[in-house]
Every structure is written in structure tokens, then in C-alpha cells.
Design an enzyme around this catalytic site. Structure first.
Site, PDB file in Angstrom:
ATOM      1  N   HIS A  46     126.507  52.861  46.580  1.00 25.49           N
ATOM      2  CA  HIS A  46     127.797  52.588  47.223  1.00 25.49           C
ATOM      3  C   HIS A  46     128.994  53.064  46.408  1.00 25.49           C
ATOM      4  O   HIS A  46     130.130  52.968  46.876  1.00 25.49           O
ATOM      5  CB  HIS A  46     127.946  51.083  47.483  1.00 25.49           C
ATOM      6  CG  HIS A  46     127.007  50.546  48.517  1.00 25.49           C
ATOM      7  ND1 HIS A  46     126.935  51.041  49.799  1.00 25.49           N
ATOM      8  CD2 HIS A  46     126.080  49.552  48.453  1.00 25.49           C
ATOM      9  CE1 HIS A  46     126.026  50.375  50.486  1.00 25.49           C
ATOM     10  NE2 HIS A  46     125.481  49.469  49.690  1.00 25.49           N
ATOM     11  N   ARG A  71     121.892  52.467  39.843  1.00 24.50           N
ATOM     12  CA  ARG A  71     121.313  52.042  41.117  1.00 24.50           C
ATOM     13  C   ARG A  71     121.103  53.291  41.960  1.00 24.50           C
ATOM     14  O   ARG A  71     122.034  54.068  42.181  1.00 24.50           O
ATOM     15  CB  ARG A  71     122.214  51.053  41.863  1.00 24.50           C
ATOM     16  CG  ARG A  71     121.622  50.712  43.244  1.00 24.50           C
ATOM     17  CD  ARG A  71     122.195  49.464  43.861  1.00 24.50           C
ATOM     18  NE  ARG A  71     123.580  49.614  44.288  1.00 24.50           N
ATOM     19  CZ  ARG A  71     124.230  48.674  44.996  1.00 24.50           C
ATOM     20  NH1 ARG A  71     123.606  47.548  45.330  1.00 24.50           N
ATOM     21  NH2 ARG A  71     125.484  48.850  45.334  1.00 24.50           N
ATOM     22  N   GLU A 147     117.111  41.909  49.122  1.00 24.43           N
ATOM     23  CA  GLU A 147     118.386  41.725  49.832  1.00 24.43           C
ATOM     24  C   GLU A 147     118.251  41.717  51.348  1.00 24.43           C
ATOM     25  O   GLU A 147     119.251  41.862  52.057  1.00 24.43           O
ATOM     26  CB  GLU A 147     119.388  42.799  49.398  1.00 24.43           C
ATOM     27  CG  GLU A 147     118.848  44.213  49.390  1.00 24.43           C
ATOM     28  CD  GLU A 147     119.816  45.221  48.798  1.00 24.43           C
ATOM     29  OE1 GLU A 147     121.007  44.904  48.628  1.00 24.43           O
ATOM     30  OE2 GLU A 147     119.387  46.356  48.527  1.00 24.43           O
ATOM     31  N   ASP A 173     124.146  41.470  50.776  1.00 22.15           N
ATOM     32  CA  ASP A 173     123.183  41.835  51.815  1.00 22.15           C
ATOM     33  C   ASP A 173     122.193  40.711  52.069  1.00 22.15           C
ATOM     34  O   ASP A 173     121.781  40.491  53.213  1.00 22.15           O
ATOM     35  CB  ASP A 173     122.441  43.115  51.415  1.00 22.15           C
ATOM     36  CG  ASP A 173     123.195  44.365  51.823  1.00 22.15           C
ATOM     37  OD1 ASP A 173     123.663  44.439  52.967  1.00 22.15           O
ATOM     38  OD2 ASP A 173     123.323  45.281  51.000  1.00 22.15           O
TER      39      ASP A 173
END
Length: 269
Positions: A46, A71, A147, A173
Site C-alpha cells: 500500500h 511487506r 487479516e 482488514d
């Protein structure tokens, strides 16, 4: 090769603090790396960045001695292996929902015979020191994000995946998934149902003899999570910290100057 400090600290029964990098800038990464975090994670999912920014960010972090992590954008072999080749010492993989996906993820982090990672440590072969090829399997971390409802239902089986180093909770999430959108996404959950879910994931990790991490918004919540038994807590990140510090500075200025707006009015240049 240079040892993974996180593994050594955890082996002593001590928790670690992780920072989060979402701004694609080497100087920002260098500043964050100098603040005393045990590890820093570049958010290639993200974050406002791409691989061309990831590599210089890892280079900028090197001098500090902070453990560099990333990530991954998704459970995809090429992306995960490229992050490792660039110098990440651990990968947090989003949306790992089944034991089969967890096993697939682990295989991308380990060289044969423990996995199917392709050999080509272009930068990390230099940055991590000698013998990377023979020692990397024992130093790289594979953390699966829990998540979704599906992942939560499978959490004990996911935690039992051979070679998986830990579970990492994405509270935003996870909240959306477990509440079917009834609860707004966000960190630092206080709802009984969410605290119970978080603690079940923690118990699954501990029961399998692996580590547990969680994304937090504040040091206060991170301290609570450490008290529950978490090994790693992420405490905010570059974007939120910058916004909070800048906002606090401006508010204090307005207080001291009687709320003068001047060019600070919206729409003014």
C-alpha cells in the site's frame, strides 16, 4: 553473513519495535532508521512507492544497523524474491488465507532444499556479507498476515506451516473481514470481539512455537500487546508520524498567535 538481530532478540525472550515506511524516499528511510527501531518495514503493498524506490531505501537504512524488512505486494513469487534479493531480511506477506498459501509463501523465502527461492542475490549478496547463499535460509523471516475471515478460521493450521516464522495481524482488514464491514477499519481495537480475535491469533502462534506481530497506532496499545505476549509491534509509520508532528506544530503556532489564519486558509496561495 550479518545475523538477523530480530531472531537473536526474540531468542532472549525480548520484544521488538518495528517501524513502517510508506513514503518512497531514501532520505525518509534514512531518517526513520536513525530513530532506534529494531526493524523497519517498507510497504510495497500500500505504500506510495515501487521497486525502483525500495532498493535505495534499503541502501539508506544499512548504516543504522536496523533490520530491513518489506511487506510484499501480494503472494507472488517474483515480487517476494526480488525484495529479498534487494536486501530485505524478512517479508510480511498479505492475505495469507490457507495453510497451502502459507506453505507457498515459505517456499519463496527459502532456497532449496527448504523452498524454491531462485538464486540471484544481486544486492543482498554484497550488503549481507559473505556466505549469504549458505546461511540465508536460517536468517530470513517469513511472516504471514492474518487479516480475513478465511485466514482467521484457518489460523491454527496456518501457524503450523513448517518454516513459517510468525503471524502478523493487520487489524484494519481483520476488523472489516470479521465484522462484515459493520466496524470501521483501523488500528488499536478495543471491541471485545476484536480483542478476543487478536488474542486467538496470538495463541495460535504461540501454540505453534512461532512469533506474533501486530500493527499498532500508538505506543500505549503496543505496550498492551507486548503484555499479552506479542513478540513484535509496529508502532505507527512515516506518513502518520509526519502528519501528527506537522499538525501538532501548526496547532501550537495557531494557539500562540491567537489563531491567525493568513495564508493558512484553505484555497489560498
Amino acid at each position: 553473513m550479518i545475523a538477523n538481530k530480530l531472531k537473536r532478540v526474540w531468542a532472549q525472550g525480548l520484544p521488538t519495535i518495528n517501524g513502517w515506511l510508506s513514503i518512497g524516499n531514501a532520505f525518509t528511510a534514512e531518517i526513520m532508521a536513525a530513530q532506534g527501531y529494531d526493524s523497519l518495514t517498507i510497504d510495497a503493498q500500500h505504500g506510495a512507492l515501487d521497486y525502483g524506490q525500495v532498493l535505495p531505501m534499503l541502501q539508506a537504512m544499512r548504516a543504522s544497523g536496523v533490520v530491513p524488512m518489506a511487506r510484499a505486494p501480494w503472494l507472488e513469487a517474483g515480487a517476494i524474491m526480488k525484495l529479498l534479493d534487494a536486501g530485505a531480511y524478512g517479508v510480511i506477506c498479505p492475505m495469507v488465507n490457507t495453510p497451502a498459501q502459507a506453505a507457498e509463501f515459505v517456499s519463496y523465502v527459502r532456497y532449496p532444499p527448504l523452498g524454491q527461492r531462485s538464486f540471484g542475490p544481486t544486492r543482498v549478496g554484497f550488503a549481507a556479507g559473505a556466505n549469504y547463499g549458505s546461511e540465508a535460509n536460517g536468517e530470513m523471516l517469513a511472516l504471514a498476515m492474518i487479516e480475513t475471515r478465511e485466514a482467521f478460521d484457518n489460523v491454527e493450521a496456518i501457524a503450523a506451516t513448517p518454516g513459517l516464522d510468525g503471524l502478523y495481524i493487520g487489524p484494519a482488514d481483520l476488523t472489516l473481514g470479521l465484522s462484515n464491514g459493520r466496524l470501521a477499519p483501523g488500528f488499536d481495537r478495543e471491541e471485545e470481539e476484536m480483542v478476543a480475535a487478536i488474542r486467538r491469533i496470538l495463541a495460535a502462534a504461540k501454540g505453534a512455537g512461532i512469533r506474533a506481530g501486530i500493527h499498532c497506532g500508538t505506543p500505549d496499545y503496543a505496550a498492551r500487546a507486548i503484555g499479552w505476549g506479542f513478540d513484535m509491534t509496529t508502532v505507527s509509520g512515516d506518513t502518520r508520524l509526519l502528519a501528527a508532528a506537522a499538525g501538532s506544530s501548526v496547532r501550537r503556532y495557531r494557539e500562540l498567535t491567537g489563531g491567525i489564519a493568513a495564508a493558512g486558509e484553505k484555497g489560498a496561495y
